[in-house]
Enzyme design. Structure first.
Site, mmCIF file in Angstrom:
data_model
loop_
_atom_site.group_PDB
_atom_site.id
_atom_site.type_symbol
_atom_site.label_atom_id
_atom_site.label_comp_id
_atom_site.label_asym_id
_atom_site.label_seq_id
_atom_site.Cartn_x
_atom_site.Cartn_y
_atom_site.Cartn_z
ATOM 1 N N CYS A 113 0.705 -1.431 0.239
ATOM 2 C CA CYS A 113 -0.035 0.135 0.126
ATOM 3 C C CYS A 113 0.649 1.544 -0.092
ATOM 4 O O CYS A 113 0.238 2.232 -0.379
ATOM 5 C CB CYS A 113 -1.144 -0.284 1.259
ATOM 6 S SG CYS A 113 -1.729 -1.322 1.176
ATOM 7 N N HIS A 251 -3.901 6.928 2.807
ATOM 8 C CA HIS A 251 -3.826 5.197 2.797
ATOM 9 C C HIS A 251 -5.575 5.271 2.724
ATOM 10 O O HIS A 251 -5.341 5.368 4.760
ATOM 11 C CB HIS A 251 -2.902 4.523 2.857
ATOM 12 C CG HIS A 251 -3.821 3.140 2.717
ATOM 13 N ND1 HIS A 251 -3.669 2.679 0.925
ATOM 14 C CD2 HIS A 251 -3.709 2.415 3.439
ATOM 15 C CE1 HIS A 251 -4.018 1.104 1.056
ATOM 16 N NE2 HIS A 251 -3.955 1.043 2.181
ATOM 17 N N ASN A 281 -10.042 -0.368 -0.417
ATOM 18 C CA ASN A 281 -7.827 0.075 -0.309
ATOM 19 C C ASN A 281 -7.797 -0.707 -1.997
ATOM 20 O O ASN A 281 -8.371 -2.096 -2.064
ATOM 21 C CB ASN A 281 -8.158 -0.749 1.459
ATOM 22 C CG ASN A 281 -6.682 -1.300 1.002
ATOM 23 O OD1 ASN A 281 -6.025 -0.536 0.190
ATOM 24 N ND2 ASN A 281 -5.884 -1.486 2.235
#
Ligand code: UT7
Length: 324
Positions: A113, A251, A281
């Protein structure tokens, strides 16, 4: 002094929308559980698009916004942990798709990520050194490929998507002010997916599961602590207070992590950009996808100071501050 200025942003998500209600029909879950525990309401999943398709489409949009020709790009860095192929790099496929000149450099970065911020850090350093004039930095992931769609603990969390920026070497005060990248490999097993290559005839161990595994609770706790520390590092490096930050783009993993980070930094809600309700996500795609939306909806103005922060498998974490 040369700085890497973001002169264009772009993003791309596949058309297929998978809602929480759709997931209710696939695993034992509920819209209420997913939305209250994560903030996610729907996500996008690839049907025909691949990782390289998403990356190229996001990059095309960024080049168009920047008014920059692919022929002028010297470097392509793609953050991804779901590359199109084992090799060549997804960045090379993007180079071919876009018609970026032969001889430009193109490679991928594996930082889960944090992939986009790792890629940004590398491209920023090449630009500041004077070696590169224009770079494409892309974050893309297609987690639908590595998700166990029978595992309710993970399949509700992720989505597919990509975002990209065009960086240009410019003199002046605008551009990337700082980047910090970090990792702690001893926590690798908090969040990982093994390679799904077939066994060789010489191995006698069991075939590894190709699916993503996550220790959600522990990852959650480390994420809250680490994201706060990463933002503080960016603020201290640039002498910023919460008042000087125009927008935080974190994020997009879990709204509760984002809100805890917001409260720790004493930022008001309007200074924190979220879009995980619509995309979940998207791993390395998450920050540049949110940035592109913020730019295109007029949330970012000339002279604004934007802070990015990420956290993910590795474990990796990173921050960047940019003057728009
Ligand atoms: O992007 C990289 C970084 N990733 C992250 O930052 C993710 C961090 N972790 C999280 O976001 C959260 O830990 C999750 C959203 C993954 C889980 O939320 P939680 O509040 O930590 O829930 P939990 O894992 O403690 O599970 C609570 C309960 C369990 O049931 P019992 O044991 O209490 O009966 C789970 O089995 O919720 C159950 N559960 C679900 N129920 C309905 C787990 N997943 C689901 C589900 N639907 N999808």
């Amino acid at each position: 002094m040369l700085r890497a200025r973001i002169v264009g942003t772009g993003s791309y998500v596949p058309e297929k929308v998978l809602t929480n209600q759709d997931l209710e029909a696939m695993v034992e879950t509920s819209d209420t559980w997913i939305s209250t525990r994560t903030g996610i309401r729907e996500r996008r999943v690839c049907v025909t698009d691949t990782t390289a398709d998403m990356a190229s489409k996001a990059a095309k949009n960024a080049l168009k916004a920047a008014g920059v020709s692919p022929k002028d790009i010297d470097l392509i860095v793609v953050g991804t942990v779901t590359p199109e192929m084992a090799f060549p790099a997804t960045a090379c496929l993007v180079q071919s798709d876009l018609g970026v000149r032969s001889g430009a450099a193109a490679f991928d970065v594996s930082a889960a990520c944090s992939g986009f911020l790792y890629a940004l850090d590398i491209a920023n350093k090449y630009i500041k050194s004077g070696e590169v004039k224009k770079a494409l930095v892309i974050g893309v992931d297609r987690f639908s490929k590595i998700i166990d769609w029978k595992d309710r603990a993970t399949c509700v969390l992720f989505g597919d998507g990509a975002g990209a920026v065009v960086l240009s070497a410019e003199k002046g005060s605008k551009g990337v002010l700082s980047c910090h990248i970090h990792s702690d490999g001893k926590h690798w097993d908090m969040l990982y997916a093994q390679n799904s290559c077939p066994q060789t005839p010489f191995e006698d161990k069991e075939q590894a599961s190709p699916f993503l595994k996550m220790n959600g609770n522990e990852t959650f706790k480390i994420a809250v602590r680490t994201m706060g520390n990463a933002i503080t590092e960016a603020m201290e490096t640039n002498g910023l207070t919460a008042d000087n930050i125009s927008l935080l783009i974190p994020h997009q993993a879990n709204l509760r992590i984002i809100n805890a980070t917001r409260d720790r930094l004493k930022l008001t809600d309007d200074k924190v950009y979220t879009n995980l309700d619509r995309y979940g996500n998207t791993s390395a795609g998450s920050i540049p996808l949110a940035l592109d939306e913020a730019v295109r909806t007029g949330k970012i103005k000339d002279g604004d100071v934007i802070v990015f922060v990420s956290f993910g498998g590795g474990l990796t974490w990173a921050s960047a501050a940019v003057k728009w």
